[in-house]
Design a protein around this motif. Structure first.
Motif, PDB file in Angstrom:
ATOM      1  N   PRO A 167       0.036   4.699   1.388  1.00 37.20           N
ATOM      2  CA  PRO A 167      -0.924   5.543   2.109  1.00 37.20           C
ATOM      3  C   PRO A 167      -0.651   7.034   2.008  1.00 37.20           C
ATOM      4  N   PRO A 221      -4.205   1.071  -2.264  1.00 39.33           N
ATOM      5  CA  PRO A 221      -4.107  -0.209  -1.554  1.00 39.33           C
ATOM      6  C   PRO A 221      -3.027  -1.098  -2.164  1.00 39.33           C
ATOM      7  N   PRO A 278       0.827  -1.215   0.000  1.00 36.42           N
ATOM      8  CA  PRO A 278       0.000   0.000   0.000  1.00 36.42           C
ATOM      9  C   PRO A 278       0.857   1.258   0.000  1.00 36.42           C
TER      10      PRO A 278
END
Length: 245
Positions: free
Chosen positions: A62, A69, A60
């Protein structure tokens, strides 16, 4: 990533100059649906063991503007995982090479090496090949489908003036814009999170990579870099003999 001993790289190919068809330029686009969400397969392949370094490579992200993801990399044939290989393309360092027959994209590096990525390419009727250059690149771009694509797919009329950036955007988190001379070919190298499309001929002419791969490639490629798209002999395309500008 160091080289994975998974498959031999394809043999050296003859570079073919020029685009396969000027008509293809007017039809070019980057998505058949405007969606980049993974599709649900009716029967998934057996779960394969993925090395930790590969899981990390496709993990992932973020901190992106739109958090990304992890890619379901266990569903993808390991031959299409990003890996460093020998440069068998015959092209100089700093070139993007798309091997359409084998569904690979190479970024050529120093010392006879290259970074190789698995890609999805244009489906029947949308194949193309030739020499051009990456005019510019964009993070989280807006996607504007060509009018010809909207005529074929009226459901994307709502994006005539642009599809906003995001995980559902047809171009994904990054896009490289392909020009021939001063002309925009309308083709792009861009992101897509459908692992089932990698290694397939599915797009409207653009070259698609997984999100993590297009982000990696984006950081390597500089505007002005040459791009060579090799012809697939199986496509049976009639190619012009004059070199592209």
């Amino acid at each position: 990533m160091t080289e994975l001993s998974l498959s031999a790289t394809p043999s050296r190919r003859t570079m073919l100059a020029g685009f396969a068809s000027l008509a293809a330029l007017a039809l070019a686009g980057c998505s058949t649906t405007g969606s980049t969400r993974p599709t649900v397969a009716t029967a998934e392949p057996p779960m394969r063991v993925v090395p930790p370094e590969v899981l990390a490579m496709y993990g992932p992200l973020p901190d992106e503007d739109f958090p990304i993801p992890a890619a379901p990399i266990h569903l993808l044939d390991p031959i299409y995982w990003r890996q460093e290989v020998e440069n068998t393309t015959g092209e100089a360092e700093g070139t993007v090479v798309v091997d359409t027959a084998n569904r690979f994209l190479y970024w050529t590096e120093p010392n006879g090496r290259a970074m190789r990525y698995g890609v999805g390419i244009g489906r029947a009727g949308f194949e193309w090949n030739g020499r051009a250059h990456i005019a510019y690149k964009r993070k989280w771009p807006t996607w504007t489908p060509p009018s010809e694509m909207i005529e074929r797919q009226p459901e994307i009329e709502k994006y005539r003036h642009g599809q906003p950036p995001g995980l559902d955007n047809a171009l994904g988190p990054r896009a490289l814009y392909i020009h021939q001379g001063n002309t925009d070919t309308l083709y792009r190298v861009h992101g897509n999170m459908d692992v089932h499309s990698i290694g397939k001929a599915v797009s409207s002419g653009c070259v698609r990579l997984l999100y993590q791969d297009i982000i990696d490639l984006y950081e390597r490629v500089r505007p002005g870099a040459p791009i060579v798209v090799l012809a697939d002999p199986a496509a049976g395309l009639a190619l012009p003999t004059t070199a592209a500008v």
